[in-house]
Enzyme design. Structure first.
Site, PDB file in Angstrom:
ATOM      1  N   HIS A 280       0.807  -1.222   0.000  1.00  0.00           N
ATOM      2  CA  HIS A 280       0.000   0.000   0.000  1.00  0.00           C
ATOM      3  C   HIS A 280       0.836   1.266   0.000  1.00  0.00           C
ATOM      4  O   HIS A 280       0.459   2.269  -0.596  1.00  0.00           O
ATOM      5  CB  HIS A 280      -0.968  -0.006   1.179  1.00  0.00           C
ATOM      6  CG  HIS A 280      -2.125  -0.908   0.917  1.00  0.00           C
ATOM      7  ND1 HIS A 280      -3.282  -0.469   0.324  1.00  0.00           N
ATOM      8  CD2 HIS A 280      -2.272  -2.238   1.096  1.00  0.00           C
ATOM      9  CE1 HIS A 280      -4.102  -1.489   0.178  1.00  0.00           C
ATOM     10  NE2 HIS A 280      -3.510  -2.583   0.642  1.00  0.00           N
ATOM     11  N   GLU A 311      -8.387   5.122  -7.189  1.00  0.00           N
ATOM     12  CA  GLU A 311      -7.327   5.378  -8.159  1.00  0.00           C
ATOM     13  C   GLU A 311      -7.875   6.195  -9.323  1.00  0.00           C
ATOM     14  O   GLU A 311      -7.379   6.136 -10.423  1.00  0.00           O
ATOM     15  CB  GLU A 311      -6.705   4.064  -8.644  1.00  0.00           C
ATOM     16  CG  GLU A 311      -7.582   3.217  -9.558  1.00  0.00           C
ATOM     17  CD  GLU A 311      -8.362   2.147  -8.822  1.00  0.00           C
ATOM     18  OE1 GLU A 311      -8.723   2.382  -7.647  1.00  0.00           O
ATOM     19  OE2 GLU A 311      -8.640   1.106  -9.425  1.00  0.00           O
TER      20      GLU A 311
END
Ligand code: C2E
Ligand code: MG
Ligand code: MG
Length: 662
Positions: A280, A311
């Site tokens: 992450h 995203e």
């Protein structure tokens, strides 16, 4: 400036620096300059007027020299005011004006004393001299002189007073002592009060300054909070809230003044894989780098950028034409590609981070809504993803997948099951070796309210996009189990399933429930998964496939050879059957095409699954399949898709015909 999490936090912690003691003094002097000038000017004018009015007491107490004292009063008064006004006009500093005013008071005192003392009435003047204290008091109390100046001028006045007492012979010593003591007391007390006053003034200034600092801090903190509430903490870009506000502003500009704008939705391709593989932290770093690159890329355009979701980024750009929107999207796409951030976990032959961009541009249409432009960009983005990602697409209202027609289809899909607008047809699958009908593929059909049929290649992608495929998919499995398997029309039925269904939580459980409900064994059902780029083989899908296998359901790979992913899927999943796309069979007219098909067959055979060739339309093709020792065939030559009842009657008719043939 590039943004990071730290930047945003610092804004909130920030306190404006307080000036040091020396700077404070300078600031005080600077800020009090104007008020001091005004106060001194006013004070000197009043003092001169009072000084001139005292001419009357001169006439009463020392009438023999009044003409001189009054002349002195006027001379000094007029000169003092004249010089003062010149100083004001020539903008000299408050210090100079104060010094001049203090000097004027002393001169006024000396001028009056000198002329008054010429009187012959010594008794009168010895009383009258007490007025000298007034001059000293005025510099300390009446004017707002700074302590040092007040002290110097009051000491001077006191010395003049004391000197004049000392040299005034006619006055008795006792009286001199009394007046002297009075004068010194006046000096001490008024100087002390002046000192306190000056301190107080400075304190008031400091308090006011602190209040100003606090107000400034509060305002800046308020601004920082607002910025924070509109900022995405990871990338420092505007967050969805802020973007929505901007979007509304753009929309208003378009509605009221016809100012066109474009919406670009930008999605980082295969980001989940990136996160899963690199972690992450790296994922966050990747998003920050992409965000910064995007900010740089849009700089020359009249555009703003925000983070719209995980995203996903959004760019709003005030542009003149659709073409410019397309160009901007291309620029952004290339910018990210040029960064060449490694991404080794995608399965499409590319190994760097790329983005997919769906764009929409304002256009005149009736009943248009703000949400629609986003929706259109979203649809364009969906199309880019379905088309293999790493590309751009501008929403095209004339595209069938984009048209209002597709809106209608989306609406119809919602009510398709309850209104009987959806149905299943079945296409036979024949065993090449035995000639038996081993299975049937279930294919979905949809008609509009007026009965017009809609082809699956049009409605299936819409159902996938809107999520309607989930209900339709369950309905299809139930229908197939009920109409074809529970009634034993065919031993096995295959149903096409979309990746959306496999990803949806609880899909396997719902299939298990349908099997239980209809009393059909799981091994009589096959699910066809189409090899396509739009399907990311993620862990959810793999888990679902393994759950389905536990139910005994067979998994078939559909349309093999049409995408990149097939080979890696063959490695990942233990397919029961692989269906070779009909295009390979149709290319078999040439030797090259035939060789190609043979290669594919060899490749699959080595891995173990059974092979089915789709699209067999002629006897010659069927003969070729015999030669290639293909397990199963499907196509118009074997049988066209038919409704369950027709399928069954054709089957019965064929069975009846077979003995006759023999
Ligand atoms: P598919 O699974 O590859 O289905 C085979 C398609 O080829 C069917 O088109 C069928 O009618 C057609 N076909 C069969 N034999 C021949 C032949 O000999 N020649 C030619 N030229 N075509 C032949 P259809 O029914 O239009 O379906 C198109 C696609 O829609 C399917 O391709 C499948 O991917 C999708 N689809 C159909 N029904 C469903 C469903 O229930 N769920 C999902 N998720 N997708 C479905
Ligand atoms: Mg199929
Ligand atoms: Mg197929």
């Amino acid at each position: 400036m590039k943004h990071t999490l730290a930047n945003v936090e610092i804004d909130l912690q920030h306190e404006p620096p307080r000036p040091a003691a020396g700077e404070l003094r300078a600031l005080f002097r600077e800020e009090s300059e104007g008020t001091r000038k005004r106060a001194t000017r006013q004070g000197l004018w009043i003092a001169v007027l009072a000084y001139l009015l005292y001419s009357l007491t001169d006439l009463l107490i020392v009438p023999d020299v009044a003409v001189y004292t009054i002349a002195a009063r006027f001379a000094v008064g007029i000169i003092a005011l004249a010089v003062l006004e010149v100083q004001i006009r020539t903008r000299v500093s408050a210090d100079v004006i104060d010094a001049w005013s203090a000097a004027a008071v002393i001169i006024a005192y000396a001028g009056w004393l000198y002329t008054a003392r010429m009187t012959t009435d010594t008794q009168a003047i010895s009383y009258y001299m007490v007025f000298g204290a007034i001059f000293m008091m005025s510099v300390n109390l009446f004017f707002s002189f700074q302590f040092r100046l007040a002290l110097i001028s009051s000491v001077t006045s006191m010395l003049i007073f004391l000197g004049s007492l000392y040299t005034f012979d006619p006055m008795a010593t006792l009286q001199k002592l009394t007046l002297g003591a009075f004068c010194v007391s006046c000096f001490v007390f008024t100087s002390y009060v002046n000192f306190k006053l000056n301190k107080e003034r400075y304190k008031v200034f400091l308090n006011a300054l602190e209040a100003r600092f606090q107000q400034k801090e509060a305002t800046e903190r308020g601004k920082a909070l607002l910025r924070l509430s509109n900022t995405d903490p990871l990338t420092g870009l505007e967050n969805r809230r802020a973007v929505d506000q901007r979007l509304r502003a753009c929309w208003e500009g378009w509605q009221k003044y016809g100012r066109n704008f474009a919406v670009l939705l930008i999605d980082v391709d295969f980001f989940k894989h990136y996160n899963d593989f690199y972690g992450h932290q790296e994922g966050d770093r990747c998003l920050i780098l992409v965000a910064n690159a995007l900010s740089d890329a849009i700089e020359p355009y009249n555009a703003t950028i925000g983070r719209y979701g995980g995203e996903e980024f959004i760019v709003l750009a005030r542009l003149e034409t659709r073409e410019q929107a397309g160009e901007l999207a291309e620029v952004i796409c290339r910018t990210v590609e040029d960064m060449a951030l490694p991404h080794g976990q995608r399965r499409d032959g590319t190994s760097i981070v790329t983005v997919s961009i769906g764009a929409s541009f304002t256009r005149n249409q009736s009943g248009s809504k703000l949400e629609k432009i986003i929706h259109e960009a979203d649809r364009a983005l969906y199309a880019v993803k379905a088309g293999g990602r790493n590309g751009v697409r501008l929403f095209d209202p004339n595209d069938p997948q984009s048209s209002d027609e597709s809106e209608n289809i989306a609406a119809i899909l919602k009510i398709a099951i309850e209104q009987n607008l959806v149905s299943m047809v079945y296409q036979p699958i024949r065993n090449v070796g035995t000639g038996k009908l081993d299975a049937a593929e279930a294919l979905m059909r949809l008609k509009m309210l007026d009965g017009t049929p809609v082809t699956p290649s049009l409605f299936i992608p819409i159902a996938e996009r809107t999520g309607a495929i989930l209900d339709l998919g369950r309905w299809a499995v139930r229908t197939v189990c009920r109409d074809m398997l529970a009634t034993n029309v065919v031993p096995v039925a295959s149903v096409n399933v979309s990746p959306i269904q496999l990803k949806a939580p609880g899909f396997a459980a719902s299939v298990a429930a349908i099997l239980g409900e209809t009393g059909v064994a799981g091994n009589r059902l096959a699910f066809e998964i189409t090899e396509g780029l739009e399907m990311e083989m993620n862990s959810d899908i793999l888990r679902c496939i393994s759950d389905l296998k536990m139910l005994g359901i067979r998994i078939w790979l559909d349309d093999f050879g049409t995408g990149f992913a097939g080979l890696s899927w063959l490695r990942l999943i233990d397919f029961d059957t692989v269906k070779i796309d009909r295009s390979f069979l149709h290319d078999c007219g040439s030797e090259r095409g035939k060789a190609m098909l043979q290669d594919i067959i060899g490749l699959i055979r080595n891995r173990g699954p059974k092979i089915l060739v789709e699209g067999v339309e002629t006897e010659a093709q069927l003969a070729l399949m015999h030669r290639f020792r293909i397990d199963h065939v499907q196509g118009y030559h074997v049988g066209r898709p038919q409704a369950a009842a027709d399928f069954q009657s054709t089957l019965l008719a064929n069975r009846a015909l077979k003995p006759a043939r023999r």
